[in-house]
Structure formats: C-alpha cells, structure tokens
Design an enzyme around this catalytic site. Structure first.
Site, PDB file in Angstrom:
ATOM      1  N   PHE A   1      31.720   1.271 -11.668  1.00 55.60           N
ATOM      2  CA  PHE A   1      33.043   0.963 -11.801  1.00 55.60           C
ATOM      3  C   PHE A   1      33.732   1.853 -11.027  1.00 55.60           C
ATOM      4  O   PHE A   1      35.035   1.440 -10.863  1.00 55.60           O
ATOM      5  CB  PHE A   1      33.224   1.095 -13.193  1.00 55.60           C
ATOM      6  CG  PHE A   1      32.772   1.413 -14.101  1.00 55.60           C
ATOM      7  CD1 PHE A   1      32.687  -0.331 -14.361  1.00 55.60           C
ATOM      8  CD2 PHE A   1      31.979   1.810 -15.212  1.00 55.60           C
ATOM      9  CE1 PHE A   1      31.125  -0.795 -15.427  1.00 55.60           C
ATOM     10  CE2 PHE A   1      30.703   1.468 -16.174  1.00 55.60           C
ATOM     11  CZ  PHE A   1      31.051   0.257 -15.939  1.00 55.60           C
TER      12      PHE A   1
ATOM     13  N   PRO B   1      27.524   6.543 -16.521  1.00 58.82           N
ATOM     14  CA  PRO B   1      27.825   6.687 -14.857  1.00 58.82           C
ATOM     15  C   PRO B   1      29.447   5.958 -14.501  1.00 58.82           C
ATOM     16  O   PRO B   1      29.113   4.533 -14.600  1.00 58.82           O
ATOM     17  CB  PRO B   1      26.292   6.998 -13.965  1.00 58.82           C
ATOM     18  CG  PRO B   1      25.314   6.987 -15.615  1.00 58.82           C
ATOM     19  CD  PRO B   1      26.471   6.302 -16.602  1.00 58.82           C
ATOM     20  N   CYS B   2      30.174   6.818 -13.788  1.00 59.22           N
ATOM     21  CA  CYS B   2      30.772   5.907 -13.341  1.00 59.22           C
ATOM     22  C   CYS B   2      30.377   4.727 -12.511  1.00 59.22           C
ATOM     23  O   CYS B   2      31.635   4.096 -11.586  1.00 59.22           O
ATOM     24  CB  CYS B   2      32.481   6.787 -13.533  1.00 59.22           C
ATOM     25  SG  CYS B   2      31.904   8.040 -11.613  1.00 59.22           S
ATOM     26  N   GLN B   3      29.814   5.262 -11.599  1.00 56.46           N
ATOM     27  CA  GLN B   3      29.685   4.711 -10.139  1.00 56.46           C
ATOM     28  C   GLN B   3      30.042   2.939 -10.417  1.00 56.46           C
ATOM     29  O   GLN B   3      30.565   2.516  -9.045  1.00 56.46           O
ATOM     30  CB  GLN B   3      28.478   4.802  -9.691  1.00 56.46           C
ATOM     31  CG  GLN B   3      27.987   6.618  -8.758  1.00 56.46           C
ATOM     32  CD  GLN B   3      27.982   7.420  -9.853  1.00 56.46           C
ATOM     33  OE1 GLN B   3      27.951   7.570 -10.716  1.00 56.46           O
ATOM     34  NE2 GLN B   3      27.508   8.504 -10.093  1.00 56.46           N
TER      35      GLN B   3
END
Length: 350
Positions: free
Chosen positions: A86, A82-84
């Site tokens: 970064f 999941p990108c949150q």
C-alpha cells in the site's frame, strides 16, 4: 482492568512483536502471534508471553483464532499487514498486481467477520485510506455491527522517537469508539540513543551484538566526514557527490546520505535503515550509519529486546527488514490503552 474482564488478543502479521509488546505493556494479554516469516518466532516468544504460529494468514482457519480466545470475556483481533503493497513507493507494482496486493487485508477482513471478536485494530501506511479495498473493509465492519474509527497518527505525537505517520483503525461491538487527538512531548534521537557506546563503522559493541553498524566504503567515509546533522549531500564538495544526484532526476532526493539531528525525532525507520545511503540514517555525530540496536530503539523497542538467539549471526538485510516493518512498541501501547479505556467505559466489565 480486573482479571475477569481481561482482553485476550491474537496478533496477525505479528512480526517481531512490536504490537504484541505494546499491547502487553498496556495490559492486554496476547495469546497468539501469527506470521509467515520463521525469523519472527524467536523475538516474539523470547520477549513476550505469546505463542508463535508460523502460518500464512490467508490460509489461517478461524477455528484456530477461536481456540486462542477460549475463556475470554473480551477479545481483540489485530491485523497489521506488511505495508509495502500500500506504500506510495510501490505504486507501479500495485497497478500491475492489484489482487495479490490486496489479499492480506481481505484475508484479515474475512477472519474478522468469521470470528467476530469484540475489538479489532489494524495499522498501515496513510495512502491505504484512499484505496477502495480499505473503504470496503470499513463498510464490511459497519455492516457487521461494528463501531469504527480511524485516523492518521504521527508517531512523534505519542512518544515514538521518529516522524512515522500511520493509519490506525479501531473497531468495537460494544459501542462508539474513538481514537483521541494527541500531542505529547516530542522524544528526540538524543533522548533515545545518546547513551549507547561509541562504535566504528563496520564494528559491533562486544556486549550487544545488535549494536553493530554496517561498514562504509572509503568514499562514503569521506562523505560522512562532510555531512552535517540535518544537512544533505548538496553540502559536499562537488567531487564526492554521486553521479546520479548531479542529474536533474536525482536532485529531488536530498535526504539520502543524510545525518539525523540530535534534538529532532528520527525519520521513519525503513527496512533499509542500517544503510547510510538509503535515507537520513547517518548517526548525528559518529561517522557511521545507525546500528541495528539504535534503529530498534528508535522504533521504541526496549534496549535489551532480543532479536536473535545468543551466538546467532547478525544479518543486516534480515534484521533491517524485521525492525523496519515492526509496529513501534509505543504505538501498540497507545492502541492498547485506547481499547482498555473503551472496554472499561462500556460498563460491561465484571
């Protein structure tokens, strides 16, 4: 690629199966998808010949992955966390909880080094490229004998109908591997969703429960009527502009409460892409936000991709999160084709 040299994959952080579906379309068999979110089980298994395992990747045993790879000549471990953690939107959170934020990528790296798959891929938001955790990850791959390449790719250049920039990494034990430069014909919002049935705000299409749009307040209905494709809330009459946008601190957010343009790619789909006030997520023509089905199609999911069982409740917050966090299917297919071509070029296929 012939049957004897087929690539078998395990998709960590699989979500609803965007990467899995794309890899499968390219010709890579994904045997196992792993995610902590139980809501991912149905879409992954209903649309793909893949087994879902509900597990925390940080607690996953390498033996589970090795078992899934049994009988494979070439193996692929994918880890699109999941990108949150970064994202530039969570800068302050990163500063306060660095170790928690980096744990997912570190866990993936540990599994790669333990399992030693033939191939590795991951994707995430571009700011990750500048973080030390990513540099350490790449260095660990190189030290383990992997050839590595990574680039920031714009989804609109590979057929994804949105301007979604992603950091993509590929690695191989077979030899040098490269992500090619691409510039395909742009796919627009019109190309993807213009043929879907007309619906009202707060209503659903009777034959497709996912083609449902969030309701609007009377004030937001008025704002929609004054919104032009590609325009901003600055075009509205003064009396309907939100108080926060009249302040100097709010003047730098022109794309919220915006309509998409028919003949341009969509903006990046986020976990809040079903809300008119959350970005440029207004329908280009109809007075509503885009539907969940439209959001999924702009993520390049097929029109009939199943996200919930028949008769299940449609929960905007849950499905918005699953759709917005997904790897676009066409990005997954692009990565799959790069990996297949690399294996075939290695001369090691049967």
């Amino acid at each position: 690629m012939n049957q004897e040299s087929q690539i078998l994959a395990v998709d960590l952080f699989c979500g609803v199966g965007g990467l899995t579906h794309g890899l499968s379309r390219a010709g890579i068999q994904v045997r196992l998808g792993v995610d902590l979110d139980p809501a991912c089980r149905f879409p992954l298994e209903a649309n793909n010949a893949t087994k879902f395992v509900e597990a925390d990747v940080a607690q996953l045993e390498s033996s589970d992955i090795v078992l899934a790879f049994e009988g494979a000549e070439f193996t692929l471990l994918a880890g699109c966390a999941p990108c949150q953690p970064f994202s530039s939107y969570s800068h302050s959170a990163r500063r306060n909880r660095p170790h928690e934020d980096w744990e997912l990528l570190s866990s993936f790296g540990s599994l790669v080094l333990s399992v030693r798959p033939t191939l590795v891929t991951m994707e995430n938001v571009p700011p990750l490229r500048e973080r030390q955790i990513f540099k350490d990850f790449v260095e660990a791959l190189l030290d383990a004998g992997y050839f590595v390449d990574f680039k920031v790719l714009n989804g609109s250049h590979i057929g994804v109908p949105q301007r979604r920039r992603r950091l993509v990494l590929v690695a191989s034990l077979l030899g040098p591997i490269n992500l090619p430069k691409v510039s395909y014909k742009t796919v627009t919002v019109r190309d993807v969703i213009s043929e879907l049935p007309v619906i009202e705000a707060g209503a659903a299409n009777p034959t497709d429960p996912l083609h449902v749009s969030a309701s609007l307040s009377e004030l937001n209905k008025e704002r929609m009527r004054h919104s032009e494709p590609g325009g901003t809330w600055r075009d509205w009459p003064e009396e309907i502009v939100a108080t926060c946008h009249k302040r100097k601190s709010g003047s730098t957010y022109p794309s919220v409460y915006g309509r998409m343009e028919w003949d341009q790619p969509a903006p990046t789909m986020t976990t809040q892409c079903y809300g008119f006030g959350n970005g440029r997520f207004g329908h280009p023509e109809q007075n509503r936000a885009i539907s969940l089905r439209e959001a999924a199609m702009l993520q390049s999911f097929p029109e009939h991709y199943k996200f919930v069982p028949k008769g299940a409740a449609i929960v905007f917050s849950t499905l918005g999160r699953l759709i917005g966090n997904a790897v676009p299917v066409l990005l997954g297919e692009f990565i799959g084709k790069v990996l297949i071509e690399h294996v075939e070029a290695s001369g090691l296929t049967g």
